[in-house]
Design a protein around this motif. Sequence first.
Motif, PDB file in Angstrom:
ATOM      1  N   LYS A 286      10.697  58.628  37.493  1.00 44.26           N
ATOM      2  CA  LYS A 286      11.246  59.884  36.976  1.00 44.26           C
ATOM      3  C   LYS A 286      10.638  60.235  35.623  1.00 44.26           C
ATOM      4  N   ILE A 287      10.392  59.244  34.778  1.00 43.69           N
ATOM      5  CA  ILE A 287       9.749  59.501  33.480  1.00 43.69           C
ATOM      6  C   ILE A 287       8.333  60.027  33.695  1.00 43.69           C
ATOM      7  N   VAL A 288       7.608  59.417  34.634  1.00 42.53           N
ATOM      8  CA  VAL A 288       6.241  59.877  34.932  1.00 42.53           C
ATOM      9  C   VAL A 288       6.274  61.300  35.484  1.00 42.53           C
ATOM     10  N   LEU A 289       7.215  61.573  36.387  1.00 46.47           N
ATOM     11  CA  LEU A 289       7.330  62.921  36.938  1.00 46.47           C
ATOM     12  C   LEU A 289       7.736  63.929  35.870  1.00 46.47           C
ATOM     13  N   LEU A 290       8.583  63.509  34.930  1.00 41.66           N
ATOM     14  CA  LEU A 290       8.954  64.402  33.829  1.00 41.66           C
ATOM     15  C   LEU A 290       7.740  64.706  32.953  1.00 41.66           C
TER      16      LEU A 290
ATOM     17  N   ALA B 290       3.491  68.496  31.519  1.00 35.97           N
ATOM     18  CA  ALA B 290       2.062  68.813  31.522  1.00 35.97           C
ATOM     19  C   ALA B 290       1.812  70.122  32.270  1.00 35.97           C
ATOM     20  N   PHE B 291       2.454  70.274  33.416  1.00 37.44           N
ATOM     21  CA  PHE B 291       2.276  71.501  34.187  1.00 37.44           C
ATOM     22  C   PHE B 291       2.783  72.718  33.425  1.00 37.44           C
ATOM     23  N   LEU B 292       4.001  72.621  32.897  1.00 40.83           N
ATOM     24  CA  LEU B 292       4.600  73.773  32.215  1.00 40.83           C
ATOM     25  C   LEU B 292       3.837  74.133  30.942  1.00 40.83           C
ATOM     26  N   HIS B 293       3.456  73.127  30.161  1.00 41.68           N
ATOM     27  CA  HIS B 293       2.701  73.413  28.938  1.00 41.68           C
ATOM     28  C   HIS B 293       1.344  74.012  29.287  1.00 41.68           C
ATOM     29  N   HIS B 294       0.671  73.431  30.277  1.00 45.15           N
ATOM     30  CA  HIS B 294      -0.651  73.922  30.653  1.00 45.15           C
ATOM     31  C   HIS B 294      -0.566  75.358  31.174  1.00 45.15           C
TER      32      HIS B 294
ATOM     33  N   ALA C 101       0.381  77.706  28.014  1.00 51.37           N
ATOM     34  CA  ALA C 101      -0.771  77.795  27.107  1.00 51.37           C
ATOM     35  C   ALA C 101      -1.936  78.514  27.779  1.00 51.37           C
ATOM     36  N   GLY C 102      -2.101  78.309  29.077  1.00 47.59           N
ATOM     37  CA  GLY C 102      -3.159  79.013  29.804  1.00 47.59           C
ATOM     38  C   GLY C 102      -2.944  80.516  29.809  1.00 47.59           C
ATOM     39  N   ILE C 103      -1.699  80.938  29.958  1.00 47.60           N
ATOM     40  CA  ILE C 103      -1.393  82.373  29.881  1.00 47.60           C
ATOM     41  C   ILE C 103      -1.712  82.895  28.482  1.00 47.60           C
ATOM     42  N   ARG C 104      -1.383  82.097  27.460  1.00 49.54           N
ATOM     43  CA  ARG C 104      -1.709  82.494  26.081  1.00 49.54           C
ATOM     44  C   ARG C 104      -3.223  82.667  25.925  1.00 49.54           C
ATOM     45  N   TYR C 105      -3.988  81.725  26.472  1.00 49.04           N
ATOM     46  CA  TYR C 105      -5.445  81.824  26.343  1.00 49.04           C
ATOM     47  C   TYR C 105      -6.010  83.008  27.127  1.00 49.04           C
ATOM     48  N   LEU C 106      -5.408  83.331  28.259  1.00 52.48           N
ATOM     49  CA  LEU C 106      -5.856  84.522  28.990  1.00 52.48           C
ATOM     50  C   LEU C 106      -5.618  85.791  28.175  1.00 52.48           C
ATOM     51  N   ILE C 107      -4.478  85.853  27.501  1.00 54.00           N
ATOM     52  CA  ILE C 107      -4.186  87.012  26.654  1.00 54.00           C
ATOM     53  C   ILE C 107      -5.151  87.060  25.471  1.00 54.00           C
ATOM     54  N   LEU C 108      -5.444  85.889  24.888  1.00 54.34           N
ATOM     55  CA  LEU C 108      -6.410  85.860  23.784  1.00 54.34           C
ATOM     56  C   LEU C 108      -7.801  86.279  24.258  1.00 54.34           C
ATOM     57  N   ASP C 109      -8.146  85.945  25.509  1.00 58.86           N
ATOM     58  CA  ASP C 109      -9.441  86.366  26.055  1.00 58.86           C
ATOM     59  C   ASP C 109      -9.540  87.876  26.209  1.00 58.86           C
ATOM     60  N   LEU C 110      -8.400  88.542  26.283  1.00 55.26           N
ATOM     61  CA  LEU C 110      -8.387  90.007  26.338  1.00 55.26           C
ATOM     62  C   LEU C 110      -8.442  90.619  24.937  1.00 55.26           C
ATOM     63  N   HIS C 111      -8.637  89.768  23.925  1.00 53.58           N
ATOM     64  CA  HIS C 111      -8.707  90.173  22.518  1.00 53.58           C
ATOM     65  C   HIS C 111      -7.396  90.780  22.030  1.00 53.58           C
TER      66      HIS C 111
ATOM     67  N   SER D 175       7.744  76.401  26.819  1.00 56.14           N
ATOM     68  CA  SER D 175       7.494  75.240  27.678  1.00 56.14           C
ATOM     69  C   SER D 175       8.484  74.096  27.451  1.00 56.14           C
ATOM     70  N   LEU D 176       8.931  73.877  26.231  1.00 59.32           N
ATOM     71  CA  LEU D 176       9.852  72.766  25.989  1.00 59.32           C
ATOM     72  C   LEU D 176      11.237  72.996  26.597  1.00 59.32           C
ATOM     73  N   PRO D 177      11.843  74.187  26.469  1.00 58.75           N
ATOM     74  CA  PRO D 177      13.118  74.387  27.177  1.00 58.75           C
ATOM     75  C   PRO D 177      12.984  74.309  28.703  1.00 58.75           C
ATOM     76  N   LEU D 178      11.860  74.789  29.238  1.00 59.70           N
ATOM     77  CA  LEU D 178      11.648  74.657  30.679  1.00 59.70           C
ATOM     78  C   LEU D 178      11.524  73.196  31.084  1.00 59.70           C
ATOM     79  N   THR D 179      10.880  72.396  30.244  1.00 58.50           N
ATOM     80  CA  THR D 179      10.782  70.963  30.506  1.00 58.50           C
ATOM     81  C   THR D 179      12.157  70.310  30.428  1.00 58.50           C
ATOM     82  N   LEU D 180      12.983  70.751  29.496  1.00 58.22           N
ATOM     83  CA  LEU D 180      14.343  70.230  29.399  1.00 58.22           C
ATOM     84  C   LEU D 180      15.133  70.553  30.669  1.00 58.22           C
ATOM     85  N   LEU D 181      14.976  71.763  31.182  1.00 62.60           N
ATOM     86  CA  LEU D 181      15.637  72.115  32.448  1.00 62.60           C
ATOM     87  C   LEU D 181      15.136  71.231  33.589  1.00 62.60           C
ATOM     88  N   ALA D 182      13.841  70.968  33.625  1.00 58.34           N
ATOM     89  CA  ALA D 182      13.287  70.089  34.649  1.00 58.34           C
ATOM     90  C   ALA D 182      13.847  68.680  34.501  1.00 58.34           C
TER      91      ALA D 182
END
Length: 139
Positions: A79-83, A88-92, A95-105, A124-131
């Motif tokens: 469960k710790i590994v899955l958490l 990792a999934f939620l942060h990635h 952050a990936g959405i943030r980088y896509l927006i930054l790529d649009l200047h 991402s951290l509250p979503l991880t807490l929910l998970a």
Amino acid sequence: MSTPAAAPRKVRPEFRNIHVTQIVQYRMPPAAMVSIMHRISGAALFLALPFLLWMFDLSLISEGTFERMALAASGWFVKIVLLFLAWAFLHHLVAGIRYLILDLHVGLELPTARKSALAVYAISLPLTLLAALKLFGAF
């Protein structure tokens, strides 16, 4: 003939390389931390993908293998590994959405970029807490 006087030299800042032992004391901006965590989360997801696909394949073979996979996944270490992988999934993702927006200047100014980096953690951290709550059976 006289030679021109030498122009006074400007004092330049001295940049020093930091040692590995000084990394903990070095204060990085939020955007740098998001970038480093984005790389770490991407590497973790990439390395875990074959194992997760193997587990998924085993769970689909029969009811017996599904029961064994469910039993294996009920241990606290798994469960710790899955958490960690959920984080990792939620942060990635965020952050990936943030980088896509930054790529649009959009949001390239320093204050806006700093706020968007902090928003990555704020989402991402509250979503991880929910998970985590779901994973450990709170609901």
